[in-house]
Design a protein around this motif. Structure first.
Motif, PDB file in Angstrom:
ATOM      1  N   LEU A  98      -2.090   9.062   4.473  1.00  0.00           N
ATOM      2  CA  LEU A  98      -1.039   8.092   4.803  1.00  0.00           C
ATOM      3  C   LEU A  98      -0.149   8.454   6.078  1.00  0.00           C
ATOM      4  O   LEU A  98      -0.409   7.843   6.933  1.00  0.00           O
ATOM      5  N   LEU A  99       0.300   9.743   5.984  1.00  0.00           N
ATOM      6  CA  LEU A  99       0.877  10.213   7.012  1.00  0.00           C
ATOM      7  C   LEU A  99       0.223  10.446   8.256  1.00  0.00           C
ATOM      8  O   LEU A  99       0.671  10.081   9.380  1.00  0.00           O
ATOM      9  N   ARG A 100      -1.088  10.916   8.397  1.00  0.00           N
ATOM     10  CA  ARG A 100      -1.686  11.265   9.614  1.00  0.00           C
ATOM     11  C   ARG A 100      -2.257  10.274  10.018  1.00  0.00           C
ATOM     12  O   ARG A 100      -2.608   9.813  11.048  1.00  0.00           O
ATOM     13  N   GLU A 101      -2.901   8.990   9.242  1.00  0.00           N
ATOM     14  CA  GLU A 101      -3.971   8.113   9.499  1.00  0.00           C
ATOM     15  C   GLU A 101      -3.567   6.621   9.074  1.00  0.00           C
ATOM     16  O   GLU A 101      -3.258   5.795   9.945  1.00  0.00           O
ATOM     17  N   LEU A 102      -3.451   6.604   7.752  1.00  0.00           N
ATOM     18  CA  LEU A 102      -3.335   5.035   7.271  1.00  0.00           C
ATOM     19  C   LEU A 102      -2.088   4.596   7.484  1.00  0.00           C
ATOM     20  O   LEU A 102      -2.077   3.302   8.010  1.00  0.00           O
ATOM     21  N   GLY A 103      -1.099   5.338   7.506  1.00  0.00           N
ATOM     22  CA  GLY A 103       0.520   4.743   7.842  1.00  0.00           C
ATOM     23  C   GLY A 103       0.449   4.387   9.103  1.00  0.00           C
ATOM     24  O   GLY A 103       0.476   3.068   9.521  1.00  0.00           O
ATOM     25  N   PRO A 104       0.371   5.064  10.295  1.00  0.00           N
ATOM     26  CA  PRO A 104       0.111   4.439  11.646  1.00  0.00           C
ATOM     27  C   PRO A 104      -0.707   3.548  11.831  1.00  0.00           C
ATOM     28  O   PRO A 104      -0.436   2.318  12.629  1.00  0.00           O
ATOM     29  N   VAL A 105      -2.076   3.550  11.509  1.00  0.00           N
ATOM     30  CA  VAL A 105      -3.198   2.700  11.769  1.00  0.00           C
ATOM     31  C   VAL A 105      -3.108   1.430  11.168  1.00  0.00           C
ATOM     32  O   VAL A 105      -3.272   0.456  11.909  1.00  0.00           O
ATOM     33  N   VAL A 106      -2.932   1.581   9.942  1.00  0.00           N
ATOM     34  CA  VAL A 106      -3.019   0.183   9.234  1.00  0.00           C
ATOM     35  C   VAL A 106      -1.697  -0.623   9.598  1.00  0.00           C
ATOM     36  O   VAL A 106      -1.664  -1.984   9.727  1.00  0.00           O
ATOM     37  N   ALA A 107      -0.587   0.021   9.541  1.00  0.00           N
ATOM     38  CA  ALA A 107       0.615  -0.670   9.807  1.00  0.00           C
ATOM     39  C   ALA A 107       0.307  -1.205  11.403  1.00  0.00           C
ATOM     40  O   ALA A 107       1.082  -2.359  11.654  1.00  0.00           O
ATOM     41  N   ALA A 108      -0.162  -0.620  12.303  1.00  0.00           N
ATOM     42  CA  ALA A 108      -0.375  -1.151  13.602  1.00  0.00           C
ATOM     43  C   ALA A 108      -1.304  -2.381  13.455  1.00  0.00           C
ATOM     44  O   ALA A 108      -0.999  -3.328  14.250  1.00  0.00           O
ATOM     45  N   LEU A 109      -2.342  -2.239  12.824  1.00  0.00           N
ATOM     46  CA  LEU A 109      -3.183  -3.449  12.769  1.00  0.00           C
ATOM     47  C   LEU A 109      -2.653  -4.705  12.031  1.00  0.00           C
ATOM     48  O   LEU A 109      -2.714  -5.685  12.589  1.00  0.00           O
ATOM     49  N   LEU A 110      -1.648  -4.488  10.869  1.00  0.00           N
ATOM     50  CA  LEU A 110      -0.969  -5.475  10.663  1.00  0.00           C
ATOM     51  C   LEU A 110      -0.002  -6.090  11.501  1.00  0.00           C
ATOM     52  O   LEU A 110      -0.068  -7.300  11.372  1.00  0.00           O
ATOM     53  N   PHE A 111       0.578  -4.970  12.258  1.00  0.00           N
ATOM     54  CA  PHE A 111       1.391  -5.546  13.126  1.00  0.00           C
ATOM     55  C   PHE A 111       0.888  -6.178  14.156  1.00  0.00           C
ATOM     56  O   PHE A 111       1.488  -7.372  14.763  1.00  0.00           O
ATOM     57  N   ALA A 112      -0.263  -5.981  14.690  1.00  0.00           N
ATOM     58  CA  ALA A 112      -0.788  -6.806  15.606  1.00  0.00           C
ATOM     59  C   ALA A 112      -1.156  -8.152  15.244  1.00  0.00           C
ATOM     60  O   ALA A 112      -1.186  -9.267  16.008  1.00  0.00           O
ATOM     61  N   GLY A 113      -1.676  -8.283  14.041  1.00  0.00           N
ATOM     62  CA  GLY A 113      -1.668  -9.529  13.417  1.00  0.00           C
ATOM     63  C   GLY A 113      -0.721 -10.473  13.187  1.00  0.00           C
ATOM     64  O   GLY A 113      -0.713 -11.799  13.372  1.00  0.00           O
TER      65      GLY A 113
END
Lengths: 264, 159, 271
Positions: A98-113
């Motif tokens: 979560l801390l290294r990858e999924l947190g920043p990336v998935v949150a960013a993808l959801l944010f974009a959407g």
């Protein structure tokens, strides 16, 4: 037949030039936003409204998604680690993922959407309704008054959302591991907290989320500002925000990961 | 209306910061690694295995320091590991250092076994007794060597 | 009639504008005096909105120049441009109200941006402006809750918020019912006189504009860009013999603007 092939090549070249030109305009917009930053920061009320619009309104999707991702990580992680008798490392697995990858990336993808498309649509509709021209005619700079606060708001909201995503995800992982499956709670937390580095894992993740926030917000504002001021122009722009924003996030994720974690 | 918005934004920011604090304190090793003053000690090893900088230094299983840097001594052809030990902990001059593995597939760390001398290690001292890391390939080849020795000398039942 | 430079609020001097390779306006020379209402008329798409954008400095001419308040416009000097724009009020075609703000906040917007006023004073000014256009009671409503005609009146209140010396109207009568038409026309005239300002109305509504305008200018399309074919009082225009003016004012279907889109001859098409 040669002509047809040459035409294709020519078209490819032309669209590459269009892409490069768009990239240039994006960079110019970024430069203009940075230059106007002092003026934007003098209007904290506007920035606050935007953090509310972009951050608070994204809370629901971020928290729910974070929870589900954490739950799945706990489950999948358990099945995999059980093969090597290392179930106690589940906490570490969930936290690092979560801390290294999924947190920043998935949150960013959801944010974009969610937030990105709202930004694009709002700015595009303002452009179509001549509101941006009206601002200019009233001697108000649209970059300072409209785009700037949204840029700062998105930049501020994104790391907070990513942190929330990771935190809720860890809780989700804990729930699956300790409550449902029965992994030892003590081992879960102690393995995690001894294995997760504050600077290398947590802060790198925060840096990633700041970079992603910048990218997604910038792309969303650009698409809205440059779209054709017609209904289908706005529709195309919102689609492009999600596509371009998501691809940019994933691309930068690779670069950042290589830079940050490559030497470890 | 504006006040309402400000409250919500403040709440959101608090929530986000709270998540960050939770992650820092409960999830990461921030609290563990916040140590005070330290003193440096060197140790030479034949093979450090997969030991990395910032690895833990433990004695009796308790964290007492961190590996600061790992270098290569081209006079003795050995690895030289510099360790930062917490100032509040003293070790006898004849203490020994081992490179151990946390768990079966875990990371390497340095284990300190206290000696018996009265004098303690001071800043920039050297630990003289060291035991290198256990390298998996060596164990396997040893095992195979022993097994083939057994098969040659006695038991012919091994197929 | 000699007018001192200070009384000429807008001057076009041999101005030509093209959009890419398409010539829009050709060699325009025109002056707007203080206190007058000037109506600029011509067929759709002839370039009337472009003129307003040129005055507001949103675009720059390729040839000649534009002078506003006696000074040439400098699109590169943002500070000067903004200072000039603060003395103008621009009313866009459909109002262009900010949809996320109430009517009150819309009118208050230029005041908040350009003046530091105590809240009570600002409130009084905003309500006064809304009172001028007859919409003080609708101050709390959102733009989505009022009709198009009302939205345009709110936009008018916003345009006069800073008591401008020059008012620019882009098709203020388009799509209005007869009552709203009359209201809007009389408002434009009344505001112009009470503010001591000049107003430029871009329109193709003959009846209303002839009622309130001091002078009328007619732009006729031509391959090299629109040209000024008539300039004078409504009376002198009604008497004009220019074929385009006649076709425009009387609504004739054929004249300098042909009825038939260029096509092959009838014999060839139906042979």
């Amino acid at each position: 037949m040669i002509n047809a092939a040459l035409n294709q090549v020519a078209r490819l070249g032309a669209s590459s030039l269009v892409f490069v030109e768009a990239l240039g305009r994006l960079a110019v917009l970024f430069a203009r936003l940075v230059l106007r930053l002092p003026a934007v920061l003098r209007r904290p009320g506007l920035i606050g409204s935007q953090i509310h619009f972009l951050g608070n309104h994204s809370l629901a999707i971020i928290l729910v998604s974070g929870l589900f991702v954490g739950l799945v990580l706990g489950l999948q992680g358990y099945y995999t680690l059980r093969r090597y008798g290392s179930e106690e490392a589940l906490g570490l697995l969930v936290a690092l993922s979560l801390l290294r990858e999924l947190g920043p990336v998935v949150a960013a993808l959801l944010f974009a959407g969610r937030a990105g498309t709202s930004l694009t649509a709002e700015i595009g509709l303002m452009k179509a309704g001549e509101q941006l021209s009206a601002l200019e005619a009233m001697a108000v700079d649209p970059i300072t008054r409209i785009l700037g606060p949204r840029f700062v708001g998105g930049l501020a909201a994104m790391p907070l959302l990513a942190a929330l995503f990771s935190a809720v995800g860890v809780m989700g992982g804990w729930f699956v591991a300790v409550v449902l499956i029965g992994v030892d709670a003590g081992a879960f937390w102690s393995q995690m907290s001894s294995g997760v580095e504050f600077w290398d894992d947590l802060m790198n993740g925060v840096i990633k989320s700041i970079v992603f926030g910048l990218i997604v917000t910038l792309v969303a504002l650009y698409m809205g500002y440059e779209c054709r001021p017609t209904p289908d122009g706005v529709a195309r722009a919102t689609t492009l925000t999600v596509v371009a924003g998501s691809l940019a996030v994933l691309g930068f994720d690779f670069v950042l990961t290589a830079l940050m974690f490559g030497s470890l | 209306m504006q006040r309402h918005v400000n409250l919500l934004v403040g709440f959101f920011v608090l929530l986000g910061l709270g998540a960050l604090i939770f992650l820092s304190l409960r999830v990461s090793n921030l609290t563990e690694s916040s140590t005070g003053p330290t003193y440096a000690v060197k140790a030479y090893f034949d093979d450090i295995g997969g030991l990395k900088p910032r690895a833990a230094v433990r004695s009796a299983g308790v964290l007492v320091g961190r590996v600061r840097e790992i270098g290569f001594d081209d006079q003795r052809y050995q690895a030289v590991v510099t360790i930062d030990l917490v100032s509040s902990v003293r070790f006898p001059k004849d203490s020994s250092a081992q490179i151990l593995t946390a768990g079966l597939l875990g990371e390497k760390y340095v284990g300190l076994l206290p000696g018996a001398e009265a004098d303690s290690l001071a800043n920039n001292d050297r630990i003289s007794m060291t035991q290198s890391a256990v390298v998996l390939e060596n164990i396997i080849s040893q095992f195979l060597y022993n097994k083939s020795g057994d098969a040659g000398s006695g038991d012919k039942g091994l197929k | 009639m000699e007018s001192s430079p200070r009384d000429l609020l807008v001057q076009f001097e041999g101005m030509g504008f093209a959009y890419g390779s398409r010539a829009i306006i050709d060699d325009l020379t025109l002056e707007v005096q203080r206190g007058e209402v000037l109506a600029i008329m011509g067929g759709s798409g002839v370039g009337k909105t472009t003129l307003l954008k040129l005055i507001a400095g949103l675009i720059a001419p390729q040839q000649g120049g534009v002078r506003v308040f006696g000074e040439p416009l400098s699109p590169d000097n943002k500070k000067e441009l903004f200072a000039t724009r603060r003395r103008m009020g621009l009313l866009f075609q459909f109002g262009a109200l900010f949809t996320d703000l109430s009517c009150f906040e819309n009118v208050a917007f230029p005041l908040r941006e350009h003046a530091r006023l105590p809240e009570s004073m600002l409130r009084d000014i905003v309500l006064l402006k809304l009172e001028c256009v007859g919409l003080r009671g609708a101050a709390h409503l959102m733009p989505s809750e009022i009709s198009g005609g009302m939205a345009r009146r709110v936009a008018l209140a916003r345009a006069i918020a800073l008591d401008p010396e020059l008012l620019l109207y882009d098709e203020p009568f388009a799509g209005l019912d007869p009552i709203s038409l009359g209201v809007t026309a009389r408002l434009i005239r009344r505001l112009n006189d009470s503010l001591g300002a000049s107003s430029i109305i871009v329109t193709h509504d003959v009846a209303e504009s002839f009622e309130i305008a001091d002078r009328v200018a007619v732009l006729a399309p031509s391959p090299a860009g629109a040209r000024l074919v008539a300039l004078g009082t409504p009376q002198s225009l009604s008497d004009s013999q220019d074929p385009y003016v006649r076709q425009f004012l009387e609504g004739r279907e054929d004249g300098p603007v042909a009825f038939h889109y260029p096509a092959s001859s009838v014999e060839e098409a139906f042979a």
